[in-house]
Motif scaffolding. Sequence first.
Motif, mmCIF file in Angstrom:
data_model
loop_
_atom_site.group_PDB
_atom_site.id
_atom_site.type_symbol
_atom_site.label_atom_id
_atom_site.label_comp_id
_atom_site.label_asym_id
_atom_site.label_seq_id
_atom_site.Cartn_x
_atom_site.Cartn_y
_atom_site.Cartn_z
ATOM 1 N N LEU A 167 5.158 4.480 4.058
ATOM 2 C CA LEU A 167 4.808 5.707 4.777
ATOM 3 C C LEU A 167 4.993 6.888 3.850
ATOM 4 O O LEU A 167 6.084 7.104 3.313
ATOM 5 C CB LEU A 167 5.740 5.891 5.975
ATOM 6 N N ASP A 168 3.953 7.680 3.684
ATOM 7 C CA ASP A 168 4.017 8.805 2.762
ATOM 8 C C ASP A 168 5.034 9.861 3.210
ATOM 9 O O ASP A 168 5.240 10.084 4.404
ATOM 10 C CB ASP A 168 2.634 9.448 2.638
ATOM 11 N N LYS A 169 5.615 10.499 2.195
ATOM 12 C CA LYS A 169 6.604 11.548 2.431
ATOM 13 C C LYS A 169 6.094 12.634 3.383
ATOM 14 O O LYS A 169 6.855 13.191 4.170
ATOM 15 C CB LYS A 169 6.986 12.170 1.081
ATOM 16 N N LEU A 211 0.844 -1.186 0.000
ATOM 17 C CA LEU A 211 0.000 0.000 0.000
ATOM 18 C C LEU A 211 0.886 1.245 0.000
ATOM 19 O O LEU A 211 1.676 1.467 0.910
ATOM 20 C CB LEU A 211 -0.953 0.056 1.187
ATOM 21 N N ASP A 212 0.747 2.050 -1.059
ATOM 22 C CA ASP A 212 1.562 3.248 -1.269
ATOM 23 C C ASP A 212 0.912 4.447 -0.566
ATOM 24 O O ASP A 212 -0.289 4.441 -0.322
ATOM 25 C CB ASP A 212 1.622 3.521 -2.782
ATOM 26 N N ASP A 213 1.720 5.441 -0.232
ATOM 27 C CA ASP A 213 1.224 6.728 0.284
ATOM 28 C C ASP A 213 0.418 6.581 1.567
ATOM 29 O O ASP A 213 -0.549 7.320 1.781
ATOM 30 C CB ASP A 213 0.375 7.446 -0.778
ATOM 31 N N PHE A 214 0.801 5.655 2.440
ATOM 32 C CA PHE A 214 0.067 5.483 3.695
ATOM 33 C C PHE A 214 0.198 6.737 4.566
ATOM 34 O O PHE A 214 1.286 7.292 4.705
ATOM 35 C CB PHE A 214 0.581 4.264 4.469
ATOM 36 N N ALA A 219 9.832 3.669 4.401
ATOM 37 C CA ALA A 219 9.648 5.109 4.560
ATOM 38 C C ALA A 219 9.973 5.799 3.244
ATOM 39 O O ALA A 219 11.002 5.525 2.635
ATOM 40 C CB ALA A 219 10.542 5.637 5.673
ATOM 41 N N GLU A 220 9.094 6.676 2.794
ATOM 42 C CA GLU A 220 9.255 7.363 1.503
ATOM 43 C C GLU A 220 9.738 8.794 1.703
ATOM 44 O O GLU A 220 9.304 9.466 2.641
ATOM 45 C CB GLU A 220 7.899 7.479 0.799
ATOM 46 N N GLY A 221 10.567 9.264 0.804
ATOM 47 C CA GLY A 221 10.961 10.674 0.825
ATOM 48 C C GLY A 221 11.874 11.028 1.975
ATOM 49 O O GLY A 221 11.816 12.130 2.518
HETATM 50 MG MG MG Z 1 4.250 6.989 -2.526
#
Ligand code: MG
Length: 281
Positions: free
Chosen positions: A197-199, A174-177, A231-233
């Motif tokens: 985890l969303d940025k 699941l993207d952009d949580f 973790a993203e970004g």
């Molecule tokens: Mg994303």
Amino acid sequence: AAKSAGKGQMVTYSVELDAERQVVATLTEEMRSGLINDEFEVFYQGIFNSRTQTYSGVEALLRWTRRPAGALSPSVFIPVAEQSGLIHELGLFVLRRAISDWVDYPDVYVSVNISPSQFSDFAFETNVLSILEQMDFPAERLELEVTEGYLIDRPERAKAAIETFQSAGVRMVLDDFGTGFTSIAYLQAYGFNKIKLDKSLIDDLVTSKKSAVLVQGVMFLANGLAMEITAEGVETEGQAKLLELAGCRLMQGYLYSKPAPAAEMKAQLSQTPSAAKTGTG
Ligand code: MG
Ligand code: C2E
Ligand code: MG
Ligand code: MG
């Protein structure tokens, strides 16, 4: 329907709709010829494992350099492709390219973004699985990233697709949580293996106690439910430290790696000590 209402407001609305439809049609035509003329490229961003200090995977990110206009962001052209239906073709293009770029580089998994609307094609799962087979790419090396819209629009369809992919060995992510309302328990019940985890959650991790507590809570729950987290970004050492303390291992962001063509990404991977010995972890 808006036009037949005959009210001034409705007519304006309808004119705007026509203009939007025109933009979608024009850009779709340009994308169609762009596909033929090789204007699309797939870039890759490394996903770093802070425990093994190697890259575990790469995320495929589509790039389009329109000729002669120049580069356009996927956050602009993907929604257009979704509206016109070209996303089906574009999505399979990305998948094929990503697989052929990494099939001979077994040390990393490959993560591909999927638009919710790609699931409106009931042959989607079959198409993906037969591409894997044709190209001799192990399902265990593929991750599919979807956003919450996918669950909300058609939950039954989503569940069926997740089950099909799961039993074939493809991991669902699941993207952009953190941008929506879905809980971790719900995602786990749906069969997701991993959440990103969303940025926006990472951005103020160091400056906001609230964000830090939130991320720690998410990590605690995820670990308890045996779900992986990326973790993203991640852009700063400070963010990375806090994430590691919270138990997060998989890191993605400019601090580690920027999206780059396959050859560049491979060069970067080969410079990372012992990257070749850790498998897909
Ligand atoms: Mg994303
Ligand atoms: P996403 O899947 O959430 O991808 C992460 C985005 O964050 C990427 O933007 C990536 O370049 C950017 N990013 C990664 N690390 C950092 C960082 O440290 N700082 C900053 N500022 N940005 C970072 P990009 O490549 O522009 O893609 C935007 C979105 O477009 C993606 O978000 C995804 O939703 C969509 N997208 C891209 N490629 C595809 C594709 O092949 N298919 C579909 N359906 N969607 C795609
Ligand atoms: Mg993604
Ligand atoms: Mg996104």
